[in-house]
Every structure is written in structure tokens, then in C-alpha cells.
Design an enzyme around this catalytic site. Structure first.
Site, PDB file in Angstrom:
ATOM      1  N   GLY A 171      25.929  47.890  36.753  1.00  0.00           N
ATOM      2  CA  GLY A 171      24.835  47.192  36.072  1.00  0.00           C
ATOM      3  C   GLY A 171      23.513  47.857  36.401  1.00  0.00           C
ATOM      4  N   GLY A 172      22.460  47.066  36.307  1.00  0.00           N
ATOM      5  CA  GLY A 172      21.124  47.594  36.581  1.00  0.00           C
ATOM      6  C   GLY A 172      20.975  48.130  37.993  1.00  0.00           C
TER       7      GLY A 172
HETATM    8  C1  HXC Z   1      28.424  36.989  43.941  1.00  0.00           C
HETATM    9  C2  HXC Z   1      30.185  38.368  44.355  1.00  0.00           C
HETATM   10  C3  HXC Z   1      29.653  39.343  43.472  1.00  0.00           C
HETATM   11  C4  HXC Z   1      28.446  39.029  42.812  1.00  0.00           C
HETATM   12  C5  HXC Z   1      31.462  40.094  44.291  1.00  0.00           C
HETATM   13  N1  HXC Z   1      31.299  38.889  44.821  1.00  0.00           N
HETATM   14  N2  HXC Z   1      30.482  40.389  43.447  1.00  0.00           N
HETATM   15  N3  HXC Z   1      29.562  37.223  44.566  1.00  0.00           N
HETATM   16  N4  HXC Z   1      27.857  37.854  43.073  1.00  0.00           N
HETATM   17  N5  HXC Z   1      27.874  39.893  41.974  1.00  0.00           N
HETATM   18  C6  HXC Z   1      32.164  38.234  45.785  1.00  0.00           C
HETATM   19  C7  HXC Z   1      33.482  37.817  45.183  1.00  0.00           C
HETATM   20  O1  HXC Z   1      33.373  36.546  44.579  1.00  0.00           O
HETATM   21  C8  HXC Z   1      34.371  37.763  46.411  1.00  0.00           C
HETATM   22  O2  HXC Z   1      34.110  36.580  47.117  1.00  0.00           O
HETATM   23  C9  HXC Z   1      33.829  38.889  47.260  1.00  0.00           C
HETATM   24  O3  HXC Z   1      32.517  39.165  46.776  1.00  0.00           O
HETATM   25  C10 HXC Z   1      34.624  40.142  47.147  1.00  0.00           C
HETATM   26  O4  HXC Z   1      34.833  40.416  45.774  1.00  0.00           O
HETATM   27  P1  HXC Z   1      36.271  40.706  45.163  1.00  0.00           P
HETATM   28  O5  HXC Z   1      36.164  40.478  43.713  1.00  0.00           O
HETATM   29  O6  HXC Z   1      37.311  39.928  45.905  1.00  0.00           O
HETATM   30  O7  HXC Z   1      36.446  42.235  45.525  1.00  0.00           O
HETATM   31  P2  HXC Z   1      37.116  43.382  44.656  1.00  0.00           P
HETATM   32  O8  HXC Z   1      38.441  42.914  44.129  1.00  0.00           O
HETATM   33  O9  HXC Z   1      37.094  44.588  45.509  1.00  0.00           O
HETATM   34  O10 HXC Z   1      36.185  43.583  43.392  1.00  0.00           O
HETATM   35  C11 HXC Z   1      34.858  44.057  43.561  1.00  0.00           C
HETATM   36  C12 HXC Z   1      34.077  43.906  42.250  1.00  0.00           C
HETATM   37  C13 HXC Z   1      34.151  42.479  41.735  1.00  0.00           C
HETATM   38  C14 HXC Z   1      34.665  44.862  41.205  1.00  0.00           C
HETATM   39  C15 HXC Z   1      32.661  44.348  42.549  1.00  0.00           C
HETATM   40  O11 HXC Z   1      33.835  41.586  42.815  1.00  0.00           O
HETATM   41  C16 HXC Z   1      33.225  42.204  40.624  1.00  0.00           C
HETATM   42  O12 HXC Z   1      33.530  42.535  39.461  1.00  0.00           O
HETATM   43  N6  HXC Z   1      32.103  41.557  40.923  1.00  0.00           N
HETATM   44  C17 HXC Z   1      31.134  41.173  39.941  1.00  0.00           C
HETATM   45  C18 HXC Z   1      30.390  42.369  39.497  1.00  0.00           C
HETATM   46  C19 HXC Z   1      29.256  42.013  38.584  1.00  0.00           C
HETATM   47  O13 HXC Z   1      29.504  41.626  37.427  1.00  0.00           O
HETATM   48  N7  HXC Z   1      28.043  42.043  39.123  1.00  0.00           N
HETATM   49  C20 HXC Z   1      26.904  41.837  38.370  1.00  0.00           C
HETATM   50  C21 HXC Z   1      26.589  43.175  37.755  1.00  0.00           C
HETATM   51  S1  HXC Z   1      25.148  43.146  36.848  1.00  0.00           S
HETATM   52  P3  HXC Z   1      35.270  35.776  47.860  1.00  0.00           P
HETATM   53  O14 HXC Z   1      34.566  34.645  48.520  1.00  0.00           O
HETATM   54  O15 HXC Z   1      36.238  35.373  46.829  1.00  0.00           O
HETATM   55  O16 HXC Z   1      35.864  36.744  48.833  1.00  0.00           O
HETATM   56  C22 HXC Z   1      24.023  43.486  37.949  1.00  0.00           C
HETATM   57  C23 HXC Z   1      22.700  43.437  37.339  1.00  0.00           C
HETATM   58  C24 HXC Z   1      21.677  44.048  38.187  1.00  0.00           C
HETATM   59  O17 HXC Z   1      24.201  43.743  39.049  1.00  0.00           O
HETATM   60  C25 HXC Z   1      20.429  44.001  37.401  1.00  0.00           C
HETATM   61  C26 HXC Z   1      19.325  44.688  38.060  1.00  0.00           C
HETATM   62  C27 HXC Z   1      18.121  44.718  37.175  1.00  0.00           C
END
Ligand code: HXC
Length: 516
Positions: A171-172
Site C-alpha cells: 500500500g502507501g
Molecule cells: C492490523 C494487522 C495488520 C494491519 C496484520 N495484522 N496486518 N493488524 N492492521 N494492517 C495482524 C493480523 O491481524 C495478525 O494478528 C498479525 O498481524 C499477523 O498477521 P497474519 O495475517 O497472521 O500474518 P501473515 O499470514 O504473515 O500475513 C501478513 C500480511 C497480512 C500479508 C501482511 O497480515 C495482511 O494482509 N495484512 C493486512 C495488510 C493490509 O491490507 N494492510 C493495509 C495496507 S494499506 P493476530 O492477532 O491474528 O496474530 C496501507 C495504506 C498505507 O498500509 C497508506 C499510507 C498513506
């Protein structure tokens, strides 16, 4: 009173102990099983032993804002320490704590070390391993990223900023590393993309894996986002230490001097035979680079991207230099879109941090064809022209062989005010190569000739004798000296020494408008 003090000491010890556990043993095990080190293990490997001093170990997120209120350290470890005795500031995202996701408190910790690094004038190194914006913190998480981006931009050209991608970066979130000076990635565990495989599937109905979309290989070879790629965390962190050794701590300092015990006057007679007699034959420019640099050591930036140009950091007489060289062994060393912007960014980095530039020239021209023209060779070539021209550090060029047309001018020529331009006797400095030139000048005669190929060869030979050499340019004063190849190292070191106190006046302006 003594009891209270004792109780507080115990409480501090307990709180620190909890913080040091990060997300707990299960998650640490999972991190190791994924082939990754923990955030603390990475810091230990990056910094001189025992030099790390941590800030904000007890910081948690704002109460009520998200689950982070119960997570000590809020998913990131920050502080300062030393690399070979020189201060650096560090943040290391802890994937074991809420997936290293970034919320308000997490960002505040990073911003604190960014501010300190800039105020103190020390490099900033970010170890990224994060699920991105912490979803539960909503817009606060987005605002938190903005604060980091803002600081990345303000610190650009003031302190070296280095990013290591050692896990997800999506993402960002990718925009902070991409603004920094150098991006390191770890094979298999690191990936970077603006929109992930799920979004790709939904929007353009294409199945693609995270590695195919934004793995280390993709960014090292195709996009040019990654500057360095290593097979694991350990080698990656070791390489960051190596890079820091070449750099000054900030833009007010010169790079550190390091004597590798390689005599400056060392000559290499083999260089007299490096350029093959056949002008169309390639050779490896890295032979020359190894021969002239101290201890034959250098650190190549983006080695697997646009291999037709080489950008590397090395030392000459103990002084860090940035070297840009055409590579005749790849695409005959032509300048194309990727080579142009790769080198332009490197030149600007060196200039920002007082690293003198050495340019080794063997360039037949710009890559022809619609792919390059439509891809913006005019814009990209202009970036390199602009970057060399605006650079105020000492600038030296050595024309080894081909130096044709506009590409000759762009490659740090005398005409865009490099300080000193040497040429080897094998140099070919002209507007066009012999074939192109003979075809244009003798078009009519060639059309009418019975044996066109024989006449063309004759005319090419005539042109080669008159124009294809360094002596015409030397007679005009465009080449400061035609040097024996064997003496190149010695001549470069002597030239760098007298250019050390160079001052170049630049016009007053807010900033130029580089053709981005
Ligand atoms: C809150 C999060 C998180 C997030 C992961 N976790 N990403 N919690 N916000 N963005 C938590 C999970 O719920 C999980 O908690 C723990 O971290 C580990 O994640 P897993 O999914 O179990 O690990 P893994 O299987 O290795 O997968 C990693 C991952 C996946 C691919 C990164 O977690 C994922 O897809 N996360 C979301 C990614 C995402 O969409 N982020 C936003 C992107 S947009 P528990 O308690 O269950 O262990 C963005 C915008 C930025 O970032 C903008 C800037 C301007």
C-alpha cells in the site's frame, strides 16, 4: 520511601521484560519459521556490539485508539547505536506485535528518531517488516504515515536514509522507503507493492503471487525500486554496514577516509590491452574498475538493473568516490531509459553527499527504436544530463573508447563542465560512428556506386582515420590529456587531490526543475 523506589525499580524491570518479549514466544517462533529474524535480532546484527540505546521501550498507543494500548513498544523498536564507531539512528518494525502494523504511537516513535537523526546529522536506517496501516486506527494510521513521508522528504539530501525491506511492505507504506536513498530487499521474505494480489485479481482479473508482483527479484531487475538484494537478513544487514562505511554522516561532512594500503602510484600495464582491436567487440568494464580502485573493492548499486551502465561506490587513495561507467559487455554500453534514470539518481545522491564523481566512458549512443522513444528516452536521458551538469562535487571523466554524439555530451563531458576530462589513446570522439557518418556524408556517391559495400568500407576507413580518435578533441582543448591506460589510477588520484577544495557557484533559486 525506600520501598517505593525499590518497587518502581522492580516495576521498570518487569515492564522492560515484557517489552523485550515483543509479541511473545509463539510469534517469535513463527517469525523464525518464516525465515526472518526478530526486530531486536536485526538491530543487534546491524549495530556495533552493545552500542544500541533504545527510546520509548515503554510507549503504547493512545488509550481507546486501538488494541495497541496493550502492546508495549507499539510494534516498533527505535533508538540509536554505532556502525564502526559512527552514530546512526534506527527503527525496526516488530512483526510479532500486531503484524508490525503502523498506528499513531508507532509512527510517533519513528518520527522521533527521524527528527533526532536530522538534528544530530546522522544516517537513518529503517528495517521494515509490517502489515501496513493499522486497520483499527483508521484515518489516524494514514495521518501517521503522512508524518513519516514528510520527514523523509525533509531529510532527503541532508542525512543518508537507508531502507531495508525484510517482510511485507504494501500500500502507501511503500512510499517511505522509495523516497529514501537506498532500498535493500531480502529474497523470498520481502515484497513491496502498492496494490496486492487480491486487488489485482478483483480489478484486472489476473492471478499473480506476491513474489511475482513485488518480490525482491522483480524490484531488482524490472522496476528498479531495489538497489541491493540479499538472500537473508544476516547478509542484508552486513551489507548495510558496508554501505554506511562509504558515506558521510550528513551533507555538511565529507565521506570518511579509509586507507586500504593500496599504493596510489600503482600502475597496471594490462590496461594497455583492455580495449579490443575490433571496435565492435565488447569487454568487461569491471576489469578497469577493479584495476583502478583501492583494493579492487567496490559496492555496486542496482547490479541487476540496466547492466549497460555501472554505478558503484569505491575508494581512490582512501577517498570515497561515486563511479559511473558504461558497460560495453551489456547492450554495447548504450544509454537507454533505465540506464539513464538509474545513473541520474546515483549522481544526485553522490552530489548531495559530497562524493566526487568519476565517469568511465564507452558509449556508442542512445538506444534507437520506438520502444525507447515512446518510453521517454528524451525525458530520461535529460535526467542524466541534468544530474551531471548540476553536480558541484569534483567531476572527472575518462574516455576509454566510444564517445559518440549526444551520449558523449551527457556522460559528464567537458562541454557540460566536468572539471577534468582524460582520454585513452583508444578513444573515439565524434558525432556519429563510422558507418552512420559515411552513409550520411557520401549518400549520393554510395547510391550511384556499382559496389556499394566496398565503397562504404573505404569511406568508413577514411572517416575512422580522420575523426575517430582522441587527438582532434585534444587539439581543441576539450580533452585535458590523452593518458596511458596503465596510469589511470595514479592520474585520477592526483586529480582528486587537487580538486578537493573545489568550490562551484550555483545560481540562487528555490530549486531547479529536473525533468522527472
Ligand atoms: C492490523 C494487522 C495488520 C494491519 C496484520 N495484522 N496486518 N493488524 N492492521 N494492517 C495482524 C493480523 O491481524 C495478525 O494478528 C498479525 O498481524 C499477523 O498477521 P497474519 O495475517 O497472521 O500474518 P501473515 O499470514 O504473515 O500475513 C501478513 C500480511 C497480512 C500479508 C501482511 O497480515 C495482511 O494482509 N495484512 C493486512 C495488510 C493490509 O491490507 N494492510 C493495509 C495496507 S494499506 P493476530 O492477532 O491474528 O496474530 C496501507 C495504506 C498505507 O498500509 C497508506 C499510507 C498513506
Amino acid at each position: 520511601m525506600a520501598d517505593i523506589i525499590h518497587k518502581n525499580i522492580l516495576e521498570l524491570a518487569e515492564l522492560r521484560d515484557v517489552a523485550l518479549q515483543g509479541g511473545g514466544q509463539e510469534r517469535i517462533k513463527a517469525q523464525h519459521q518464516a525465515g526472518k529474524l526478530t526486530a531486536r535480532e536485526r538491530i543487534d546484527l546491524l549495530l556495533d556490539e552493545g552500542s544500541f540505546e533504545e527510546f520509548d521501550i515503554l510507549k503504547v498507543g493512545r488509550d481507546g485508539l486501538s488494541c495497541s494500548a496493550t502492546c508495549p513498544g507499539d510494534g516498533v523498536i527505535t533508538g540509536h547505536g554505532k556502525i564502526n564507531g559512527r552514530e546512526v539512528f534506527v527503527f525496526s518494525q516488530d512483526f510479532t506485535v500486531i503484524g508490525g502494523s503502523l498506528g499513531e504511537g508507532h509512527s510517533q516513535k519513528i518520527c522521533k528518531v527521524m527528527d533526532l537523526a536530522q538534528r544530530v546529522g546522522s544516517p537513518l536506517i529503517g528495517l521494515n517488516d509490517s502489515g501496513g496501516a493499522r486497520i483499527q486506527e483508521g484515518v489516524d494510521a494514514l495521518a501517521a504515515y503522512g508524518e513519516i513521508f514528510h520527514r523523509n522528504v525533509n531529510a532527503s539530501g541532508v542525512i543518508p536514509q537507508i531502507s531495508c525491506i525484510m517482510g511485507p511492505c504494501a500500500g502507501g507504506a511503500v512510499y517511505s522507503p522509495s523516497i529514501t536513498d537506498f532500498v535493500f530487499m531480502v529474497e523470498r521474505t520481502a515484497y513491496m507493492f502498492v496494490t496486492g494480489p487480491n486487488v489485482v485479481r478483483t480489478v484486472i482479473h489476473k492471478d499473480i503471487t506476491a513474489a511475482e508482483l513485488g518480490g525482491a527479484g522483480v524490484h531488482a531487475e524490472k522496476s528498479g525500486v531495489a538497489h541491493f538484494v540479499y538472500p537473508n537478513d544476516i547478509l542484508c544487514l552486513r551489507a548495510v554496514r558496508q554501505l554506511v562505511n562509504y558515506l558521510p554522516s550528513n551533507n555538511r561532512q565529507n565521506p570518511p577516509f579509509l586507507d586500504l594500503n593500496d599504493p596510489p602510484e600503482r600502475i597496471d600495464p594490462a590496461l594497455d590491452y583492455l580495449v579490443p582491436p575490433n571496435p565492435n567487440q565488447g569487454y568487461d568494464m569491471k576489469v578497469l574498475i577493479r584495476s583502478i580502485l583501492d583494493g579492487a573493492e567496490f559496492m555496486e548499486v542496482q547490479p541487476n538493473f540496466a547492466g549497460n551502465i555501472i554505478c558503484c561506490l569505491g575508494r581512490l587513495g582512501g577517498q570515497t568516490i561515486g563511479l559511473v561507467a558504461n558497460q560495453p559487455a551489456v547492450l554495447a554500453g548504450v544509454l537507454d531509459n533505465n540506464a539513464s534514470f538509474k545513473a541520474a539518481r546515483f549522481v544526485r545522491f553522490c552530489d548531495a553527499f559530497n562524493i566526487p564523481l568519476i565517469c568511465l566512458v564507452d558509449v556508442p549512443g542512445f538506444m534507437p527504436g520506438p520502444e525507447q522513444e515512446h518510453g521517454g528516452i528524451i525525458r530520461h536521458g535529460a535526467k542524466l544530463l541534468y544530474a551531471f551538469t548540476e553536480a558541484s562535487v569534483p567531476r572527472i571523466s575518462v574516455i576509454v573508447r566510444k564517445a559518440y554524439g549526444g551520449a558523449y555530451l551527457v556522460m559528464n563531458s567537458k562541454h557540460i563542465h566536468c572539471d577534468i576530462n582524460y582520454a585513452w589513446p583508444t578513444a573515439e570522439i565524434a558525432v556519429l560512428g563510422p558507418r552512420g557518418a559515411a552513409e550520411v556524408i557520401h549518400r549520393k556517391e554510395l547510391k550511384e556506386a556499382a559496389d556499394q559495400e566496398a565503397l562504404l568500407k573505404e569511406k568508413m576507413e577514411e572517416y575512422r582515420k580522420v575523426y575517430v580518435n582522441p587527438f582532434l578533441a585534444a587539439k581543441r582543448g576539450y580533452i585535458d590529456d590523452v593518458i596511458f591506460p596503465r596510469d589511470t589510477r595514479h592520474r585520477l588520484i592526483r586529480t582528486l587531490q587537487f580538486l578537493e577544495s573545489k568550490k562551484a557557484a550555483r545560481p540562487q533559486r528555490k530549486h531547479g526543475n529536473i525533468p522527472l
